[in-house]
Write a protein that holds these residues in place. Sequence first.
Motif, PDB file in Angstrom:
ATOM      1  N   ASP A 152      29.260  45.845  32.840  1.00 56.73           N
ATOM      2  CA  ASP A 152      28.262  46.089  31.803  1.00 56.73           C
ATOM      3  C   ASP A 152      27.959  44.789  31.061  1.00 56.73           C
ATOM      4  O   ASP A 152      28.877  44.051  30.689  1.00 56.73           O
ATOM      5  CB  ASP A 152      28.768  47.135  30.808  1.00 56.73           C
ATOM      6  N   PRO A 153      26.683  44.464  30.831  1.00 60.16           N
ATOM      7  CA  PRO A 153      26.326  43.205  30.152  1.00 60.16           C
ATOM      8  C   PRO A 153      26.944  43.044  28.774  1.00 60.16           C
ATOM      9  O   PRO A 153      27.062  41.916  28.282  1.00 60.16           O
ATOM     10  CB  PRO A 153      24.791  43.283  30.072  1.00 60.16           C
ATOM     11  N   TRP A 154      27.329  44.137  28.128  1.00 68.19           N
ATOM     12  CA  TRP A 154      27.909  44.063  26.789  1.00 68.19           C
ATOM     13  C   TRP A 154      29.142  43.163  26.770  1.00 68.19           C
ATOM     14  O   TRP A 154      29.375  42.441  25.799  1.00 68.19           O
ATOM     15  CB  TRP A 154      28.278  45.469  26.321  1.00 68.19           C
ATOM     16  N   TRP A 155      29.915  43.180  27.862  1.00 64.92           N
ATOM     17  CA  TRP A 155      31.142  42.386  27.888  1.00 64.92           C
ATOM     18  C   TRP A 155      30.863  40.887  27.904  1.00 64.92           C
ATOM     19  O   TRP A 155      31.733  40.098  27.531  1.00 64.92           O
ATOM     20  CB  TRP A 155      31.992  42.754  29.099  1.00 64.92           C
ATOM     21  N   SER A 156      29.690  40.474  28.337  1.00 64.68           N
ATOM     22  CA  SER A 156      29.406  39.040  28.418  1.00 64.68           C
ATOM     23  C   SER A 156      29.406  38.373  27.055  1.00 64.68           C
ATOM     24  O   SER A 156      29.622  37.165  26.944  1.00 64.68           O
ATOM     25  CB  SER A 156      28.062  38.797  29.115  1.00 64.68           C
ATOM     26  N   SER A 157      29.190  39.145  25.996  1.00 64.59           N
ATOM     27  CA  SER A 157      29.208  38.574  24.645  1.00 64.59           C
ATOM     28  C   SER A 157      30.280  39.190  23.756  1.00 64.59           C
ATOM     29  O   SER A 157      30.523  38.687  22.657  1.00 64.59           O
ATOM     30  CB  SER A 157      27.833  38.758  23.972  1.00 64.59           C
ATOM     31  N   HIS A 158      30.929  40.264  24.209  1.00 68.72           N
ATOM     32  CA  HIS A 158      31.883  40.971  23.355  1.00 68.72           C
ATOM     33  C   HIS A 158      33.298  41.033  23.921  1.00 68.72           C
ATOM     34  O   HIS A 158      34.142  41.767  23.404  1.00 68.72           O
ATOM     35  CB  HIS A 158      31.384  42.397  23.088  1.00 68.72           C
ATOM     36  N   THR A 159      33.583  40.267  24.976  1.00 73.09           N
ATOM     37  CA  THR A 159      34.955  40.217  25.480  1.00 73.09           C
ATOM     38  C   THR A 159      35.820  39.442  24.494  1.00 73.09           C
ATOM     39  O   THR A 159      35.481  38.326  24.114  1.00 73.09           O
ATOM     40  CB  THR A 159      34.997  39.539  26.862  1.00 73.09           C
ATOM     41  N   PRO A 160      36.936  40.020  24.037  1.00 71.84           N
ATOM     42  CA  PRO A 160      37.797  39.303  23.079  1.00 71.84           C
ATOM     43  C   PRO A 160      38.302  37.991  23.667  1.00 71.84           C
ATOM     44  O   PRO A 160      38.392  37.855  24.887  1.00 71.84           O
ATOM     45  CB  PRO A 160      38.952  40.287  22.868  1.00 71.84           C
ATOM     46  N   THR A 295      28.662  42.004  41.224  1.00 69.60           N
ATOM     47  CA  THR A 295      27.429  42.656  40.795  1.00 69.60           C
ATOM     48  C   THR A 295      26.370  41.589  40.542  1.00 69.60           C
ATOM     49  O   THR A 295      26.629  40.394  40.657  1.00 69.60           O
ATOM     50  CB  THR A 295      27.645  43.461  39.502  1.00 69.60           C
ATOM     51  N   ASP A 296      25.190  42.044  40.177  1.00 74.23           N
ATOM     52  CA  ASP A 296      24.121  41.103  39.849  1.00 74.23           C
ATOM     53  C   ASP A 296      24.483  40.249  38.637  1.00 74.23           C
ATOM     54  O   ASP A 296      23.901  39.184  38.429  1.00 74.23           O
ATOM     55  CB  ASP A 296      22.816  41.855  39.570  1.00 74.23           C
ATOM     56  N   ILE A 297      25.431  40.713  37.847  1.00 75.16           N
ATOM     57  CA  ILE A 297      25.810  40.012  36.618  1.00 75.16           C
ATOM     58  C   ILE A 297      27.125  39.260  36.777  1.00 75.16           C
ATOM     59  O   ILE A 297      27.250  38.106  36.372  1.00 75.16           O
ATOM     60  CB  ILE A 297      25.918  41.007  35.443  1.00 75.16           C
ATOM     61  N   ALA A 298      28.112  39.910  37.380  1.00 80.78           N
ATOM     62  CA  ALA A 298      29.467  39.356  37.419  1.00 80.78           C
ATOM     63  C   ALA A 298      29.885  38.976  38.830  1.00 80.78           C
ATOM     64  O   ALA A 298      29.857  39.814  39.736  1.00 80.78           O
ATOM     65  CB  ALA A 298      30.451  40.366  36.844  1.00 80.78           C
ATOM     66  N   PRO A 299      30.292  37.710  39.048  1.00 79.68           N
ATOM     67  CA  PRO A 299      30.856  37.318  40.342  1.00 79.68           C
ATOM     68  C   PRO A 299      32.221  37.960  40.540  1.00 79.68           C
ATOM     69  O   PRO A 299      32.820  38.510  39.615  1.00 79.68           O
ATOM     70  CB  PRO A 299      30.966  35.790  40.238  1.00 79.68           C
ATOM     71  N   ALA A 300      32.734  37.873  41.763  1.00 85.05           N
ATOM     72  CA  ALA A 300      34.065  38.385  42.064  1.00 85.05           C
ATOM     73  C   ALA A 300      34.765  37.433  43.026  1.00 85.05           C
ATOM     74  O   ALA A 300      34.112  36.705  43.773  1.00 85.05           O
ATOM     75  CB  ALA A 300      33.993  39.783  42.666  1.00 85.05           C
ATOM     76  N   VAL A 301      36.076  37.441  42.976  1.00 86.86           N
ATOM     77  CA  VAL A 301      36.882  36.623  43.872  1.00 86.86           C
ATOM     78  C   VAL A 301      37.313  37.476  45.053  1.00 86.86           C
ATOM     79  O   VAL A 301      37.909  38.542  44.880  1.00 86.86           O
ATOM     80  CB  VAL A 301      38.122  36.065  43.155  1.00 86.86           C
ATOM     81  N   PHE A 302      37.000  37.025  46.257  1.00 85.59           N
ATOM     82  CA  PHE A 302      37.390  37.724  47.472  1.00 85.59           C
ATOM     83  C   PHE A 302      38.321  36.842  48.286  1.00 85.59           C
ATOM     84  O   PHE A 302      38.062  35.648  48.458  1.00 85.59           O
ATOM     85  CB  PHE A 302      36.147  38.062  48.308  1.00 85.59           C
ATOM     86  N   ARG A 303      39.413  37.411  48.784  1.00 85.15           N
ATOM     87  CA  ARG A 303      40.344  36.656  49.625  1.00 85.15           C
ATOM     88  C   ARG A 303      40.144  37.068  51.080  1.00 85.15           C
ATOM     89  O   ARG A 303      40.227  38.247  51.410  1.00 85.15           O
ATOM     90  CB  ARG A 303      41.794  36.880  49.184  1.00 85.15           C
ATOM     91  N   ASP A 304      39.873  36.073  51.929  1.00 85.14           N
ATOM     92  CA  ASP A 304      39.579  36.373  53.322  1.00 85.14           C
ATOM     93  C   ASP A 304      40.856  36.681  54.099  1.00 85.14           C
ATOM     94  O   ASP A 304      41.959  36.750  53.521  1.00 85.14           O
ATOM     95  CB  ASP A 304      38.785  35.230  53.964  1.00 85.14           C
ATOM     96  N   VAL A 305      40.730  36.851  55.406  1.00 89.47           N
ATOM     97  CA  VAL A 305      41.878  37.271  56.224  1.00 89.47           C
ATOM     98  C   VAL A 305      42.975  36.219  56.275  1.00 89.47           C
ATOM     99  O   VAL A 305      44.111  36.539  56.619  1.00 89.47           O
ATOM    100  CB  VAL A 305      41.415  37.612  57.652  1.00 89.47           C
ATOM    101  N   THR A 306      42.665  34.977  55.911  1.00 91.57           N
ATOM    102  CA  THR A 306      43.691  33.931  55.877  1.00 91.57           C
ATOM    103  C   THR A 306      44.298  33.765  54.492  1.00 91.57           C
ATOM    104  O   THR A 306      45.221  32.967  54.311  1.00 91.57           O
ATOM    105  CB  THR A 306      43.116  32.575  56.323  1.00 91.57           C
ATOM    106  N   GLY A 307      43.755  34.494  53.506  1.00 98.48           N
ATOM    107  CA  GLY A 307      44.258  34.390  52.139  1.00 98.48           C
ATOM    108  C   GLY A 307      43.487  33.424  51.273  1.00 98.48           C
ATOM    109  O   GLY A 307      43.754  33.317  50.069  1.00 98.48           O
TER     110      GLY A 307
END
Length: 420
Positions: A152-160, A295-307
Motif C-alpha cells: 500500500d502506498p501509505w507505507w512509503s511515507s508512514h513506515t516508522p 508490485t508496481d510500487i515496491a521492489p522485491a528480492v528474489f533468490r535464484d536456484v543458486t542462491g
Amino acid sequence: MAISYGSLPFAEQLSFFQRKVDLPTGAWTDIYTADHDYAFVVAGALNRGLLTDLRGAVEKSLINGSTLEQFRKDFDQVARKHGWQYQGERGWRTNVIWETNLRQSYNAGREAQMADPELRKRRPYAVYRHGDSAHPRPQHLAWNGTTLPLDDPWWSSHTPQNGWGCKCKKFMLSARDVERQGLTIGPAPAIEWEDRIIGQKSPGGPLTVRVPKGIDPGFEYAPGQSRLANAVPQLRTRDALSAPSAAPVPTAGLPNRQPSGPLPLPRQVPAKSLLPPKVSTSNAVTQFLSEFGATDIAPAVFRDVTGDALVIGRGMFTEAKTGAVTLPPQLKARELPLLVEAIRAPDEIWARLEWQPDQGKAVLRRRYLAHVQVKGKADPAVAVFDQGADDWTGTTGFVDDSEQYLEVLRLGVLLYRRTE
C-alpha cells in the motif's frame, strides 16, 4: 541493549549501517530523508577524522548491543580527542545520534527482510503499532492498529520511525494473524499534507518542506527502500540480444566457451504460460512483478536456484527519460511469463566477464536460459534473461532450431544446469 525491538542486531541491520558513506555536514538539513540510506552524518561534524570516530562509536554500540550510557562514554572520548565543541546539551545530543541511527538501521533491516517474496506470500500485510513514548503524538496513536497490504502506498511515507524519538513499529502479518488479532484491512488513513519550515538556524538558511501531518520533517520515507529501488537493474538498450530466429545460428569458433554437454530437452509448460494476445505492456509487467512478490510500487528480492539475489521491480521496464513502461524490442508482452520461467526455473545459468569500453572495465554478467514446450505450440520456445551489475536485457520467442539459437548464447562458466 541496542534498539532492535528486544533482540541483538541482525545481518540486514548491520549491512545497512556498514554500507553507509561518512559525509561531513554543517546542519541536519544538509542530508534529507532517503539520503540517510547512503550517508552517515552527524550535524556539525565537518572533520572526517571526527566523523569516522563517531561512526565507530555508533557501530560499536550497534554490534555489541551496548547501552546509551556506554555510548555516551565513547562519545565524550571522541569529542575530547578532536576538541569538538558540539551544539546542544550532551544528554539530548547523544540520545539523538544513538537512538536515531540504531532505530533507523533496524527499521531498514526489517524492510529488507520484508522484501523477500516468499515471506510476503505468507505474510502479505503489515500493522502499525504505537510505541511506548513518554509523550505520544496524537496522530501516531490514531494510526495504531492500521492494517494494510505491504504494497500500500501509505507505507512509503508512514513506515516508522516517524519522528525524533518515535518508537512506533511496523509488523508483518498473515491473514490468520489479522483475523486472530481482530484487525481490519484498510482503508489507509487519509494523508493531510502541510508545509513546514526547517533549518531556521542552519548556515544555509531556512527551508520549506511538505510532509504528512503527524510526521516530523525528514522522516517522511521508508528506511532503506531507496537502496532497494536503486538496486533494480535498468533495461539495457545497447548490445541487446537478437530476437529468436528460425534461421540456424553458426556455433563454430565461439570464444570463451566451457565444455558443457548438450542442452536439457525442452520441458512442458501449460498454454496459460502465455498471456492474451492483446495484453497491454503495463498489465503484463504488473503480472511479471507479482510472480516475484514485487508490485508496481515496491521492489522485491528474489533468490535464484543458486542462491544469488536479484532485485525485481518496475524500474526494470521504465524508460529513463520519459518514465514510460517499455520492453526490449525483441520481447513480446504476452511472452513475459516465459522470462519468468528463465529466472525462476532456468535450464542453465552462465557467468562471463564482458568488457565495457565506456566504463574501462570488465563487468560480470549472468545469463539465464530456458527451453520450454508450450502446450498447443508446434515449435519450442526460448527465453533468455541477461543481467549485469546494473542493467539487463532479454528475449523470448518460438523457433524451430531452438537448440542452435541457445547454443550460441552458452558462453563463459556454467553455474547451474537443470537435471533431466
